[in-house]
Scaffold this active site. Sequence first.
Site, PDB file in Angstrom:
ATOM      1  N   HIS A 139       0.878  -1.175   0.000  1.00  0.00           N
ATOM      2  CA  HIS A 139       0.000   0.000   0.000  1.00  0.00           C
ATOM      3  C   HIS A 139       0.919   1.231   0.000  1.00  0.00           C
ATOM      4  CE1 HIS A 139      -2.788   2.947   1.838  1.00  0.00           C
ATOM      5  NE2 HIS A 139      -3.770   2.126   1.539  1.00  0.00           N
ATOM      6  N   ASP A 216       3.313  -4.370   7.906  1.00  0.00           N
ATOM      7  CA  ASP A 216       2.107  -3.554   7.794  1.00  0.00           C
ATOM      8  C   ASP A 216       0.918  -4.489   8.017  1.00  0.00           C
ATOM      9  OD1 ASP A 216      -0.170  -2.314   6.945  1.00  0.00           O
ATOM     10  OD2 ASP A 216       0.638  -1.610   5.033  1.00  0.00           O
ATOM     11  N   GLN A 219      -4.388  -4.853   7.144  1.00  0.00           N
ATOM     12  CA  GLN A 219      -5.398  -5.820   6.729  1.00  0.00           C
ATOM     13  C   GLN A 219      -5.313  -7.103   7.558  1.00  0.00           C
ATOM     14  OE1 GLN A 219      -7.813  -5.177   4.652  1.00  0.00           O
ATOM     15  NE2 GLN A 219      -7.013  -3.195   4.010  1.00  0.00           N
ATOM     16  N   LYS A 242     -10.176  -0.375  10.865  1.00  0.00           N
ATOM     17  CA  LYS A 242     -10.404  -1.592  10.071  1.00  0.00           C
ATOM     18  C   LYS A 242     -10.752  -2.776  10.984  1.00  0.00           C
ATOM     19  CE  LYS A 242      -7.063  -0.141   6.586  1.00  0.00           C
ATOM     20  NZ  LYS A 242      -7.754   0.375   5.408  1.00  0.00           N
ATOM     21  N   CYS A 380      -4.646   2.507  -3.618  1.00  0.00           N
ATOM     22  CA  CYS A 380      -3.345   2.946  -3.062  1.00  0.00           C
ATOM     23  C   CYS A 380      -2.261   1.919  -3.342  1.00  0.00           C
ATOM     24  CB  CYS A 380      -3.427   3.237  -1.565  1.00  0.00           C
ATOM     25  SG  CYS A 380      -4.579   4.530  -1.159  1.00  0.00           S
TER      26      CYS A 380
END
Length: 424
Positions: A139, A216, A219, A242, A380
């Site tokens: 991303h 990261d 998600q 999220k 993104c």
Amino acid sequence: MSTFTAVKNEGSLKSGCEFNIRQIREDFPILNQSCYGKSLVFLDSAASAQKPKSVINAIKYCYEHEYANIHRGVYLLSERATQMYENTRAKVKDFINASEASEVIFTKGTTEAINLVASSYGETALSAGDEVILSRMEHHANIVPWQLIKERVGIEIKIAPIDKNGNFLLHEFEKLISSRTRIVAITHASNVLGTITPVSDIIRLAHAAGAVVLLDGAQAVVHSEVNVQKLDVDFYTFSGHKLYGPTGVGVLYAKKKWLEKLPPYIGGGAMISEVKKEKIIYAPIPEKYEAGTMPTAEVITFNESIKFVESIGMDNLIKHENEITNYALEKLKKINSVKIIGNPKNKAGVIAFTVKGVHPHDIATILDEDGVAIRAGHHCCQIFHKKMNLSATARASIGVYNTKDDIDMLCKAIENCRKIFDLK
Ligand code: PLP
């Protein structure tokens, strides 16, 4: 405060999982509405998940009963707010199995957490010619901060490739590691392909070469158990919104040794022990990294979103999401002119697709008129889309509240879109 308790499935909404999907859906008031006269089908949780009643009620309760600026007041309300804020830190510590609560730093979100590491680590531990390895699936939040450091420090950025199905290529990644590799910054789950990356192997290989690892988890934190001690990861980042929590709050987990060693990201009130004209003494961690007034009510409320996830159980959540995702993949594959992007072995509930002859923005607009909310664009992830020769894709992403009925509605709306464009 959580209003949800996991119960056996009644099978009423074709879930097949060990929890009551009807009860879960009732917990999300926003789902109970129509768009253009059609029932809302929300399939954009990868961008931001909807909020259960417990989270909505908690933020209201906080402003009505618990709110004051934290860490500074000597009065009861401020002390109580401080306690609630620190309770969330302790909750996050347990949720990701950090060894100490002080290894949990609150940020605005994943983006800010990665910028913090890129800035604090990048400007002190990196010099010209040092290498950072990212992947093709990152991303922009995990690309741009490193490009900024490249401009400031002169580092090299290497990109680990993926195969045509969207699997991370471990052996190609290994070849990129050199004696100049200082940090490997990789997504734990792709927000386009859903690929869950082989993070244990990535960390093992990076550490063997003396490099540190940032994951990261924006998600992945919703789609897998995260155990930072077991992973032995140096930095882990994710966003509250999220994870069925409020906007404006995210987490940087970092090993204590890094937080003690690195300089603060931004300066101001609350992050100092003493300010003299000639010298600043920083506050101990975690305050050293939390300058200014933090999103207090949001952090306090974030505790409820973790409780919500725990009340369902991560296993149940993953099982449900896999079931709905597999159902969606099977149904979408049967629609002429639909192409699913990637087919990774290990996949979270994110499905990017195209419909031949229809621009993704047109797909999303037409689906919207049928009440189906999906995303269209480059998500993104322009480097990935460019490599695939795609300007954009449509993306449906699955949350805890999605059902097979939602997927049926998605497919019906795509068929409708095909009719409008007169596709064979
Ligand atoms: N990383 C990934 C994989 C994402 O999917 C996102 C958001 O979609 C981000 C980072 C940025 O998260 P935030 O906007 O919450 O900072």
